[in-house]
Design an enzyme around this catalytic site. Structure first.
Site, PDB file in Angstrom:
ATOM      1  N   CYS A 111       1.366   7.749   2.427  1.00  0.00           N
ATOM      2  CA  CYS A 111       1.959   6.549   3.043  1.00  0.00           C
ATOM      3  C   CYS A 111       1.824   5.312   2.163  1.00  0.00           C
ATOM      4  O   CYS A 111       2.429   4.281   2.441  1.00  0.00           O
ATOM      5  CB  CYS A 111       1.353   6.293   4.408  1.00  0.00           C
ATOM      6  SG  CYS A 111       1.416   7.739   5.434  1.00  0.00           S
ATOM      7  N   HIS A 247       2.513  -0.787   6.531  1.00  0.00           N
ATOM      8  CA  HIS A 247       2.902   0.591   6.838  1.00  0.00           C
ATOM      9  C   HIS A 247       2.958   0.756   8.361  1.00  0.00           C
ATOM     10  O   HIS A 247       2.038   0.348   9.071  1.00  0.00           O
ATOM     11  CB  HIS A 247       1.881   1.554   6.220  1.00  0.00           C
ATOM     12  CG  HIS A 247       2.061   2.971   6.666  1.00  0.00           C
ATOM     13  ND1 HIS A 247       3.294   3.587   6.673  1.00  0.00           N
ATOM     14  CD2 HIS A 247       1.174   3.887   7.128  1.00  0.00           C
ATOM     15  CE1 HIS A 247       3.152   4.817   7.120  1.00  0.00           C
ATOM     16  NE2 HIS A 247       1.883   5.018   7.408  1.00  0.00           N
ATOM     17  N   ASN A 277       6.368   6.742  12.257  1.00  0.00           N
ATOM     18  CA  ASN A 277       5.686   6.631  10.963  1.00  0.00           C
ATOM     19  C   ASN A 277       6.435   7.465   9.923  1.00  0.00           C
ATOM     20  O   ASN A 277       6.496   8.691  10.031  1.00  0.00           O
ATOM     21  CB  ASN A 277       4.246   7.150  11.150  1.00  0.00           C
ATOM     22  CG  ASN A 277       3.450   7.189   9.869  1.00  0.00           C
ATOM     23  OD1 ASN A 277       3.986   7.045   8.786  1.00  0.00           O
ATOM     24  ND2 ASN A 277       2.158   7.409  10.006  1.00  0.00           N
TER      25      ASN A 277
END
Ligand code: ACO
Length: 320
Positions: A111, A247, A277
Site C-alpha cells: 500500500c 492511504h 482499500n
C-alpha cells in the site's frame, strides 16, 4: 531541480459492489463494515485487469499533463497484483503506450507502493538522470482475497491511479520512507512455493491474511510520525498544509492520524467510502479525484502518505 506532479489519472472497474451485496457472500452486515471501516462499496474487476486499468489511468494522466508517450524517461508501477510474473506491469504499460524511450519496472511496497515509486522518481530527477516519469499504483486485489473470509474480503477494492512527474522549480519538498520486515507477518499473501521434480509440497493458492489490530496499531503510530518527519524536513507546519491525502484503508485510522496531527478532519479527504482499500492505487486515485474536482490549486501544500504490508510506509510533502 525538484520533481513536480503535473498530471493525474485513474481508472476503476465498472462493477461496484455495495456492502449489502457482501451480506449474501459472508456473515457480515453493512452496519459492521461501515462502522469499523467507513467503507460503503468497492469496485471489483470483471473484465478489467491490473494492466488494463493501469494503462487507462496512465493515459488520463498523460492527457491531464499534456505529455506524450515518447517524453517518458521512466515508468514505475507499484503493485502486488500484476497480471503476469513477467514481463512487469510497467513494461506492459510501456508497450501499450508506445513509450519507447522509457525504462520500466515494478516495485512491491504494497500500500506504500505509490509513495515508494514517487521517492525513486524524485531521486532520479534530482540527480539529473531523467526529466519526465510516470508513476502508477495499480491493483486487482479481488483475485487475492478469500471470498469466504469476512475479515478481509470486505475491506479491499480494485483500481489504478497514475501521476506524471516532471523536473521543475517547484514540487516535492521532502520524502520519508521506511520498512519494518520484522513485523511483516501482520499482513501476508504467499506466492508459489518451491515446486519442481524433486519436491511436491502440495501448495495451494494462498490468499491475503491480516492481523487487523496489529496493522491498525502500526498505522496510527507510524503514519503521523512519518508525516511529521517529512514536514520537519520540508520546513512546513501542519497548519500550512491544505490537504493530507492518506492511504484509504480505514476511516478510523485517518481520524486517528488527524487527531495526532491536531488537524481538522476536513483536511483529510477520503474516497474509501466508494473505493475501499486499493493498496498501491489508493493515494494516486484519491489525488486524481481531488484534481478532477478542481480542489487543488497551484502552490497548495499537500501531504501524501501510504502504509501497508512489509511493513512499509512513506510520506511526501509537495507543492502542487
Ligand atoms: N463482519 C462482521 N463481523 C466481522 C467481520 C465482518 N466483515 N470481520 C471480522 N468480524 C468479527 C470478528 O470475527 C470478531 O468477532 P469475535 O469478537 O466474535 O471474535 C469481531 O468482528 C471483531 O473483530 P476484530 O478483528 O477485533 O475487529 P476490529 O475492530 O479490529 O476491526 C478491522 C477489524 C476493521 C480490520 C480493523 O482491525 C482495522 O481496520 N485494522 C486495520 C487494517 C487495515 O487498515 N488494513 C489495511 C492496511 S494495510 C493495506 O492496506 C494492505
Amino acid at each position: 531541480m525538484l520533481a513536480r506532479i503535473i498530471g493525474t489519472g485513474s481508472s476503476l472497474p465498472e462493477k461496484a459492489v455495495a456492502n449489502q451485496e457482501l451480506e449474501t457472500l459472508v456473515d457480515t452486515t453493512d452496519e459492521w463494515i461501515k462502522s469499523r471501516t467507513g467503507i460503503e462499496k468497492r469496485h471489483i474487476a470483471v473484465t478489467e485487469t491490473t494492466t488494463s486499468m493501469a494503462v487507462e489511468a496512465a493515459k488520463h494522466a498523460m492527457k491531464n499533463a499534456g505529455v506524450k508517450a515518447e517524453e517518458l524517461d521512466l515508468i514505475i508501477v507499484g503493485t502486488v497484483s500484476g497480471d503476469m510474473c513477467f514481463p512487469s506491469t510497467a513494461c506492459q504499460i510501456q508497450s501499450a503506450l508506445g513509450a519507447k524511450n522509457a525504462t520500466a519496472f515494478d516495485i512491491n511496497a504494497a500500500c506504500a507502493g505509490f509513495l515508494f515509486g514517487l521517492s525513486i522518481v524524485d531521486a532520479y530527477i534530482k540527480s539529473g538522470r531523467i526529466k519526465t516519469a510516470l508513476v502508477v499504483g495499480a491493483e486487482t486485489l479481488s483475485k487475492m482475497m478469500d471470498w469466504k473470509d469476512r475479515s478481509t474480503c470486505v475491506l479491499f477494492g480494485d483500481g489504478a491511479g497514475a501521476a506524471i512527474v516532471k523536473s521543475s522549480d517547484e514540487g516535492i519538498l521532502a520524502l520519508v520512507q521506511g520498512s519494518d520486515g520484522v513485523r511483516g507477518s501482520a499482513l501476508t499473501c504467499h506466492n508459489r512455493a518451491v515446486n519442481n521434480p524433486y519436491v511436491d509440497n502440495g501448495f495451494k493458492t494462498d490468499y491475503t491474511k491480516m492481523n487487523g489490530q496489529e496493522v491498525y496499531k502500526f498505522a496510527v503510530k507510524t503514519v503521523p510520525a512519518a508525516i511529521m518527519q517529512a514536514m520537519d524536513k520540508a520546513g512546513v507546519s501542519a497548519d500550512q498544509v491544505k490537504y493530507f491525502l492518506l492511504h484509504q484503508a480505514n476511516i478510523r485510522i485517518i481520524e486517528a492520524v488527524a487527531k495526532k496531527l491536531n488537524q481538522p478532519a476536513e483536511k483529510f479527504p477520503t474516497n474509501l467510502q466508494e473505493c475501499g482499500n486499493i493498496s498501491a492505487g489508493s493515494v494516486p486515485i484519491l489525488l486524481d479525484f481531488m484534481n478532477q474536482e478542481g480542489k487543488l490549486e497551484r502552490g497548495d501544500l499537500i501531504v501524501l502518505a501510504g502504509f501497508g504490508a512489509g511493513l512499509t510506509w512513506g510520506a511526501a510533502v509537495l507543492t502542487w
